[in-house]
Design a protein around this motif. Structure first.
Motif, PDB file in Angstrom:
ATOM      1  N   UNK A   1       0.832  -1.200   0.000  1.00  0.00           N
ATOM      2  CA  UNK A   1       0.000   0.000   0.000  1.00  0.00           C
ATOM      3  C   UNK A   1       0.870   1.255   0.000  1.00  0.00           C
ATOM      4  N   UNK A   2       1.982   1.209   0.746  1.00  0.00           N
ATOM      5  CA  UNK A   2       2.897   2.360   0.798  1.00  0.00           C
ATOM      6  C   UNK A   2       3.447   2.668  -0.585  1.00  0.00           C
ATOM      7  N   UNK A   3       3.804   1.612  -1.321  1.00  0.00           N
ATOM      8  CA  UNK A   3       4.302   1.807  -2.689  1.00  0.00           C
ATOM      9  C   UNK A   3       3.202   2.351  -3.582  1.00  0.00           C
ATOM     10  N   UNK A   4       2.002   1.790  -3.484  1.00  0.00           N
ATOM     11  CA  UNK A   4       0.897   2.214  -4.352  1.00  0.00           C
ATOM     12  C   UNK A   4       0.535   3.677  -4.119  1.00  0.00           C
ATOM     13  N   UNK A   5       0.698   4.158  -2.879  1.00  0.00           N
ATOM     14  CA  UNK A   5       0.385   5.555  -2.579  1.00  0.00           C
ATOM     15  C   UNK A   5       1.373   6.518  -3.250  1.00  0.00           C
TER      16      UNK A   5
ATOM     17  N   UNK B   1       1.100  -3.544  -9.585  1.00  0.00           N
ATOM     18  CA  UNK B   1       0.908  -3.410  -8.147  1.00  0.00           C
ATOM     19  C   UNK B   1      -0.557  -3.568  -7.752  1.00  0.00           C
ATOM     20  N   UNK B   2      -1.447  -3.167  -8.627  1.00  0.00           N
ATOM     21  CA  UNK B   2      -2.873  -3.379  -8.355  1.00  0.00           C
ATOM     22  C   UNK B   2      -3.184  -4.862  -8.288  1.00  0.00           C
ATOM     23  N   UNK B   3      -2.678  -5.633  -9.256  1.00  0.00           N
ATOM     24  CA  UNK B   3      -2.879  -7.088  -9.244  1.00  0.00           C
ATOM     25  C   UNK B   3      -2.193  -7.728  -8.039  1.00  0.00           C
ATOM     26  N   UNK B   4      -1.008  -7.205  -7.720  1.00  0.00           N
ATOM     27  CA  UNK B   4      -0.268  -7.729  -6.572  1.00  0.00           C
ATOM     28  C   UNK B   4      -1.051  -7.520  -5.275  1.00  0.00           C
ATOM     29  N   UNK B   5      -1.656  -6.345  -5.153  1.00  0.00           N
ATOM     30  CA  UNK B   5      -2.447  -6.042  -3.959  1.00  0.00           C
ATOM     31  C   UNK B   5      -3.585  -7.035  -3.796  1.00  0.00           C
ATOM     32  N   UNK B   6      -4.326  -7.285  -4.859  1.00  0.00           N
ATOM     33  CA  UNK B   6      -5.481  -8.185  -4.754  1.00  0.00           C
ATOM     34  C   UNK B   6      -5.051  -9.628  -4.543  1.00  0.00           C
TER      35      UNK B   6
END
Length: 237
Positions: A76-80, A202-207
């Motif tokens: 989440x920190x990276x995605x932000x 990163x979106x796919x990684x998050x899910x």
């Protein structure tokens, strides 16, 4: 027959037969009682072993859950920081985050007792049903873990190879370990945060992490339920 005592002897013979039958039935009852008592002892021993294994697994699953949540938070920190503008983060911080998301967690769950084949001896049908559901949830988690590891190795790692230096990533996570040192090359890993493709990755990684987390929580709930049922059974002993 000559003295007219046939009826008397017949009654005596029937009485003897009845006594023999009663003796046999008593012997069978005692034998069945002994067998049932032995089976119950084996069942109780199996429940105790399972109880210990499930408590061990509960601790292992809780540890996995906490690590997965931590990894999701780093993600989440990276995605932000993703976006068209260059991030103001320190390069060391970015490398550290990449190092933290660069692991795929697998829960070390014990199934030695479960695979011993003694589950069928448990007379409590609810315990057997819950254990069966627990196994199903375990298989779901293992499948999710495998897909997570596969995605990371085939998609994320291959993409990151173009934008970051793994020597620097390893160094930030293990500065006190002499085996690691900073790379002699120079790359600014913050540039990757400006890439649309990486944003999608990163979106796919998050899910993927989120699904693994949900599977872990579900398995933990099932573990608690099985432990509770077995505790109730053990309290009867």
């Amino acid at each position: 027959m000559e003295t007219g005592k046939t009826g008397k002897y017949l009654k005596y013979a029937i009485g003897e037969i009845v006594l023999v039958v009663i003796g046999i039935l008593i012997a069978l009852s005692i034998n069945n009682w002994n067998e049932n008592r032995q089976l119950k002892k084996i069942e109780n021993a199996s429940i105790k072993s399972l109880f210990s294994e499930f408590n061990f697994n509960k601790s292992a699953i809780e540890s996995c859950k906490n690590l997965i949540i931590e990894m999701r938070m780093y993600g989440d920190s990276i995605r932000m920081q993703l976006g068209p503008q260059k991030s103001n983060l320190e390069i060391e911080q970015v490398n550290f985050w990449f190092g933290e998301i660069g692991f795929t967690r697998r829960c070390e769950i014990s199934t030695d007792v479960l695979n011993s084949g003694n589950i069928n001896i448990i007379s409590n049908a609810e315990i057997r049903r819950k254990i069966s559901k627990w196994f199903s949830d375990l298989k779901d988690l293992e499948r999710e873990e495998n897909e997570w590891a596969q995605q990371f190795s085939t998609t994320i790692t291959s993409y990151l190879n173009k934008w970051i230096l793994w020597d620097d990533v390893d160094y930030e996570g293990s500065r006190d370990d002499p085996r690691y040192f900073k790379s002699r090359f120079s790359i600014d890993p913050r540039v990757i945060l400006q890439q649309v493709e990486f944003s999608n990755i990163m979106n796919n990684h998050y899910w993927r992490i989120k699904r693994t987390e949900e599977r872990t929580i579900s398995l933990l709930q099932q573990t608690d339920e099985v432990i509770q049922l077995m505790q109730e059974e053990l309290d009867k002993i």
